[in-house]
Design a protein around this motif. Structure first.
Motif, PDB file in Angstrom:
ATOM      1  N   LEU A  42       0.806  -1.222   0.000  1.00  0.00           N
ATOM      2  CA  LEU A  42       0.000   0.000   0.000  1.00  0.00           C
ATOM      3  C   LEU A  42       0.840   1.274   0.000  1.00  0.00           C
ATOM      4  CD1 LEU A  42      -3.083   0.345   0.060  1.00  0.00           C
ATOM      5  CD2 LEU A  42      -2.951   0.487   2.536  1.00  0.00           C
ATOM      6  N   TYR A  43       2.035   1.224   0.601  1.00  0.00           N
ATOM      7  CA  TYR A  43       2.843   2.436   0.707  1.00  0.00           C
ATOM      8  C   TYR A  43       3.512   2.806  -0.608  1.00  0.00           C
ATOM      9  CZ  TYR A  43       2.354   2.066   5.823  1.00  0.00           C
ATOM     10  OH  TYR A  43       1.866   1.995   7.102  1.00  0.00           O
ATOM     11  N   ARG A  49      -1.725   5.834  -6.310  1.00  0.00           N
ATOM     12  CA  ARG A  49      -2.762   6.480  -5.487  1.00  0.00           C
ATOM     13  C   ARG A  49      -3.235   7.746  -6.184  1.00  0.00           C
ATOM     14  NH1 ARG A  49      -0.505   5.394  -1.216  1.00  0.00           N
ATOM     15  NH2 ARG A  49       1.702   5.178  -1.543  1.00  0.00           N
ATOM     16  N   GLU A  50      -4.487   8.091  -5.921  1.00  0.00           N
ATOM     17  CA  GLU A  50      -4.983   9.348  -6.476  1.00  0.00           C
ATOM     18  C   GLU A  50      -6.193   9.818  -5.682  1.00  0.00           C
ATOM     19  OE1 GLU A  50      -6.902   9.266 -10.332  1.00  0.00           O
ATOM     20  OE2 GLU A  50      -7.328   7.132 -10.141  1.00  0.00           O
ATOM     21  N   ALA A  72     -10.660   9.220  -2.604  1.00  0.00           N
ATOM     22  CA  ALA A  72      -9.230   8.891  -2.595  1.00  0.00           C
ATOM     23  C   ALA A  72      -9.047   7.386  -2.724  1.00  0.00           C
ATOM     24  CB  ALA A  72      -8.583   9.380  -1.308  1.00  0.00           C
ATOM     25  N   ILE A  73      -8.056   7.012  -3.508  1.00  0.00           N
ATOM     26  CA  ILE A  73      -7.809   5.594  -3.779  1.00  0.00           C
ATOM     27  C   ILE A  73      -6.332   5.285  -3.598  1.00  0.00           C
ATOM     28  CG2 ILE A  73      -7.934   3.744  -5.504  1.00  0.00           C
ATOM     29  CD1 ILE A  73     -10.032   5.762  -6.911  1.00  0.00           C
ATOM     30  N   ASP A  74      -6.032   4.268  -2.797  1.00  0.00           N
ATOM     31  CA  ASP A  74      -4.677   3.729  -2.698  1.00  0.00           C
ATOM     32  C   ASP A  74      -4.738   2.277  -3.132  1.00  0.00           C
ATOM     33  OD1 ASP A  74      -3.074   5.889  -1.047  1.00  0.00           O
ATOM     34  OD2 ASP A  74      -5.005   5.687  -0.036  1.00  0.00           O
ATOM     35  N   THR A  75      -3.648   1.774  -3.711  1.00  0.00           N
ATOM     36  CA  THR A  75      -3.669   0.370  -4.144  1.00  0.00           C
ATOM     37  C   THR A  75      -2.538  -0.422  -3.498  1.00  0.00           C
ATOM     38  OG1 THR A  75      -2.435   1.016  -6.113  1.00  0.00           O
ATOM     39  CG2 THR A  75      -4.781   0.708  -6.374  1.00  0.00           C
ATOM     40  N   LEU A  76      -2.899  -1.647  -3.150  1.00  0.00           N
ATOM     41  CA  LEU A  76      -1.981  -2.579  -2.498  1.00  0.00           C
ATOM     42  C   LEU A  76      -1.666  -3.694  -3.488  1.00  0.00           C
ATOM     43  CD1 LEU A  76      -2.833  -4.353   0.930  1.00  0.00           C
ATOM     44  CD2 LEU A  76      -1.046  -5.014  -0.660  1.00  0.00           C
ATOM     45  N   THR A  77      -0.437  -3.741  -3.957  1.00  0.00           N
ATOM     46  CA  THR A  77      -0.058  -4.761  -4.941  1.00  0.00           C
ATOM     47  C   THR A  77       1.148  -5.555  -4.462  1.00  0.00           C
ATOM     48  OG1 THR A  77      -0.788  -3.288  -6.706  1.00  0.00           O
ATOM     49  CG2 THR A  77       0.589  -5.143  -7.356  1.00  0.00           C
ATOM     50  N   TYR A  78       1.080  -6.847  -4.612  1.00  0.00           N
ATOM     51  CA  TYR A  78       2.257  -7.694  -4.446  1.00  0.00           C
ATOM     52  C   TYR A  78       2.262  -8.737  -5.548  1.00  0.00           C
ATOM     53  CZ  TYR A  78       4.099  -6.067  -0.009  1.00  0.00           C
ATOM     54  OH  TYR A  78       4.686  -5.301   0.955  1.00  0.00           O
ATOM     55  N   LEU A 125      -8.035 -10.297   2.098  1.00  0.00           N
ATOM     56  CA  LEU A 125      -7.296  -9.660   0.997  1.00  0.00           C
ATOM     57  C   LEU A 125      -6.729 -10.662  -0.016  1.00  0.00           C
ATOM     58  CD1 LEU A 125      -5.252  -7.060   3.084  1.00  0.00           C
ATOM     59  CD2 LEU A 125      -7.484  -6.752   1.972  1.00  0.00           C
ATOM     60  N   SER A 132      -4.147  -9.982  -1.864  1.00  0.00           N
ATOM     61  CA  SER A 132      -2.687  -9.914  -1.717  1.00  0.00           C
ATOM     62  C   SER A 132      -2.223 -10.822  -0.581  1.00  0.00           C
ATOM     63  CB  SER A 132      -2.246  -8.468  -1.472  1.00  0.00           C
ATOM     64  OG  SER A 132      -2.939  -7.923  -0.372  1.00  0.00           O
ATOM     65  N   ARG A 175     -10.761  -6.176  -5.787  1.00  0.00           N
ATOM     66  CA  ARG A 175      -9.513  -6.944  -5.660  1.00  0.00           C
ATOM     67  C   ARG A 175      -9.445  -7.974  -6.779  1.00  0.00           C
ATOM     68  NH1 ARG A 175      -9.638  -7.029  -0.721  1.00  0.00           N
ATOM     69  NH2 ARG A 175     -11.750  -6.837   0.007  1.00  0.00           N
ATOM     70  N   ALA A 231      -1.300  -9.868  -7.152  1.00  0.00           N
ATOM     71  CA  ALA A 231      -2.574  -9.633  -6.467  1.00  0.00           C
ATOM     72  C   ALA A 231      -2.709  -8.155  -6.143  1.00  0.00           C
ATOM     73  CB  ALA A 231      -2.647 -10.451  -5.181  1.00  0.00           C
ATOM     74  N   ASP A 291      -5.304  -5.266  -4.172  1.00  0.00           N
ATOM     75  CA  ASP A 291      -6.450  -4.842  -3.378  1.00  0.00           C
ATOM     76  C   ASP A 291      -6.496  -3.317  -3.441  1.00  0.00           C
ATOM     77  OD1 ASP A 291      -7.320  -7.407  -1.758  1.00  0.00           O
ATOM     78  OD2 ASP A 291      -5.135  -7.363  -1.684  1.00  0.00           O
ATOM     79  N   LEU A 311      -7.960   0.389  -1.745  1.00  0.00           N
ATOM     80  CA  LEU A 311      -8.460   1.079  -0.555  1.00  0.00           C
ATOM     81  C   LEU A 311      -9.100   2.380  -1.024  1.00  0.00           C
ATOM     82  CD1 LEU A 311      -6.152   2.025   2.508  1.00  0.00           C
ATOM     83  CD2 LEU A 311      -8.407   2.951   2.025  1.00  0.00           C
ATOM     84  N   TYR A 351     -11.893   5.562  -0.081  1.00  0.00           N
ATOM     85  CA  TYR A 351     -12.845   6.279   0.760  1.00  0.00           C
ATOM     86  C   TYR A 351     -13.269   7.551   0.047  1.00  0.00           C
ATOM     87  CZ  TYR A 351     -12.726   3.535   5.023  1.00  0.00           C
ATOM     88  OH  TYR A 351     -12.892   2.523   5.933  1.00  0.00           O
ATOM     89  N   VAL A 361       1.539   9.011   4.240  1.00  0.00           N
ATOM     90  CA  VAL A 361       1.758   8.139   3.083  1.00  0.00           C
ATOM     91  C   VAL A 361       0.536   8.025   2.173  1.00  0.00           C
ATOM     92  CG1 VAL A 361       2.453   5.846   2.302  1.00  0.00           C
ATOM     93  CG2 VAL A 361       3.376   6.722   4.443  1.00  0.00           C
ATOM     94  N   ASP A 386      -3.118   8.575   0.287  1.00  0.00           N
ATOM     95  CA  ASP A 386      -4.093   9.577  -0.170  1.00  0.00           C
ATOM     96  C   ASP A 386      -5.397   9.459   0.618  1.00  0.00           C
ATOM     97  OD1 ASP A 386      -2.403  10.606  -2.106  1.00  0.00           O
ATOM     98  OD2 ASP A 386      -3.997  10.690  -3.624  1.00  0.00           O
TER      99      ASP A 386
END
Ligand SMILES: [Mg+2]
Ligand SMILES: [Mg+2]
Lengths: 360, 360
Positions: A145-146, A150-151, A161-167, A199, A201, B150, B161, B163, B165, B167, B198, B200
């Protein structure tokens, strides 16, 4: 052995604590017949003051060509320092993020150890802290996520606001192997922490970690959900050896674990890449409020130097010698102000460094 | 007052603990002149056994038409129960997720209270637990990483993968208002927890929470980063009144906070929507291993019924009466097995319910 070290003293108490770590390293070199070559580098506020940016490309190149980087601390008082009037990508901490990225440091190692002599500072109940604990959190440092896209934008007139977590499987595999390698040199237990009941991920994380576990038949693998792990660190930290987890969970859990020790000034950390190369630094901050007063605790930085000897140079005997010297100084009752308690002898930064160097 | 309650006893120890909560509610109704109408509903494993699905549309409609829902617990032993051979969306817990969503329950309230009488069970050092604490975590329950899009797919031959986030300002505003409303009835402090350095989504969170704070000039707002909050809950939980946070951070922090009390069997919870409607349930699990043995602790469910009276019916006096009865029973030394300690009187589920009802 020839050790070619880059040294980033940094800001705040950084220069003072790094000086003591070098003192201890010099003593090790003398005693065990090594040759240490230090190259001082500027980063963070110290680099902004000279170059206008927190990290120059030249500094990155010199760091890359070294065998390992020893660091003090980066950053100042965000409320008062002019460094924080700069745009976010030109502030002190941006230098550290850029350096980590440039060096490919994807594995963050944070030990959380309860020293018997400092048990009184542990916030846990005595019958829990009596059991002691010595755990290592292996946090993935460049994904999740870090570091995702993001936007913030208007969607149908509503700010969103959207953040994405990718692995991906490769990112997971390389950090999992690191965790199993290190567990193999410790108590041979890996607890992988995720949120696989929710999740995608985390489900991929768990699958890949289980594949990697097959390569290490002598290391025991368990899984734990992150919310449960946050509970178990308070209830019974002694149950853990190596905790392996992704970036954000590791951020939260490693800070919780460090608080559970009660002595943040004692905690080292390392950030590693695919090779033997690593960046070693104390877990604590730059503490600008006490900088230059010879009262900062240098032990976390000295223990970071010990981790460096162990993980970048395989000098386990030398690392043991430093760790034992630290234990001995504590057993003799010497304390810096942050870990001071009744009946102990209060010493300054320099004296603490001297005491440890003498006992190496 | 007429109280039209839907009751979901659920699985495991659910039916036993709900029975005691009803016993206490009946005593309240008698004493304060209310009329309570109960409608029993099936959900989770209990519904799978009868209807083949964990929640029917008819059940949702009846729940919706009630004033509030009182729940026991949902789910069984995932390793042995046939319920867990079903696809994920047909398992017991899927019923609860679906019900929360159907009822629009976006605000999850979890109190973490240290009862003086149970201080010995608190895992913290005595000088920290001596200060006591009584905090409320307000967790957003329908947005964020747990409800975002996701997927797991191959990218250039590498399994990846993702996911997300998300809001939006409306989701943040409605939960923030709830938190400030509740803080106004307590010690008038909201600590909003995010990772605004970190993410958004956290920056938008912080911005909207600050806007909402202007509507509540008598409530103090502070901000804290999630990793720091995980530390502060161990170091000094007494500093908190209401903690306001998003879904995943709330999942982790509320479990940590409940462990810090040392007495999970004592902790109630509520899930609220935009109206006075709410779902009330104990924080703990269904504990299938001890179901049907009259040894489960009913206090968390009884305290959930008190929360229901307070938040769905504004019956503060009646809620106070239940909470005081619980404190009195503890002060008299009665304990169920999970909170038993030396010199106390061990009682079963039914007897504990009787004791509390008598003291209302
Ligand atoms: Mg952190
Ligand atoms: Mg949880």
């Amino acid at each position: 052995m020839n050790l070619n070290l880059a040294v980033i003293s940094g800001d705040g108490i950084g220069p003072e604590v790094v000086r003591e770590a070098r003192k201890v390293l010099d003593r090790i070199a003398e005693k065990y017949g090594h040759e240490i070559h230090y190259t001082d580098l500027l980063m963070g506020g110290a680099s902004i003051d000279v170059h206008g940016v927190p990290l120059t490309d030249e500094t990155i190149e010199i760091a890359k060509s070294s065998d390992a980087v020893l660091m003090g601390s980066i950053g100042g008082n965000a409320a008062t320092s002019p460094w924080y009037k700069l745009p976010a990508d030109r502030r002190p901490e941006a230098g550290l993020l850029k350096l980590r990225k440039s060096l490919g440091l994807f594995a963050n190692l944070r030990p959380a150890i309860l020293y018997k002599e400092l048990q009184d500072a542990c916030p846990l109940r005595k019958d829990i802290s009596d059991k002691g604990f010595d755990l290592m959190i292996m946090r993935e440092l460049t994904g999740g996520l870090y570091f995702g896209a993001r936007e913030t934008k208007e969607v149908d007139g509503v700010m969103t606001a959207i953040d994405t977590l990718t692995y991906n499987e490769n990112e997971i595999r390389r950090i999992a192997r690191r965790a199993f390698d290190i567990a193999g040199k410790r108590r041979k237990k890996v607890c992988s922490v995720d949120k696989a009941n929710v999740l995608d991920s985390s489900r991929l994380w768990r699958k890949v970690v289980e594949e990697v576990a097959k390569e290490y038949p002598d290391v025991e693998l368990t899984h734990m959900l992150v919310d449960n792990c946050a509970m178990q660190l308070v209830k019974d930290p002694a149950q853990f050896d190596v905790i392996l987890t992704e970036n954000m969970f590791g951020d939260i859990l490693s800070d919780e674990a460090s608080m559970v020790t009660g002595s943040i000034g004692m905690l080292a950390s390392a950030s590693l890449n695919d090779s033997k190369f690593g960046l070693y630094e104390p877990s604590g901050g730059s503490a600008p409020d006490i900088a230059g007063q010879n009262i900062a605790n240098p032990i976390a930085t000295i223990l970071s130097a010990a981790m460096m000897l162990r993980y970048s140079f395989d000098l386990d005997k030398e690392a043991d010698a430093i760790e034992q010297a630290v234990s001995q100084v504590l057993a003799e009752g010497y304390r810096t102000g942050d870990i001071m308690s009744e009946g102990c002898k209060k010493v300054g930064t320099t004296e603490m460094g001297d005491l440890i160097a003498e006992r190496v």
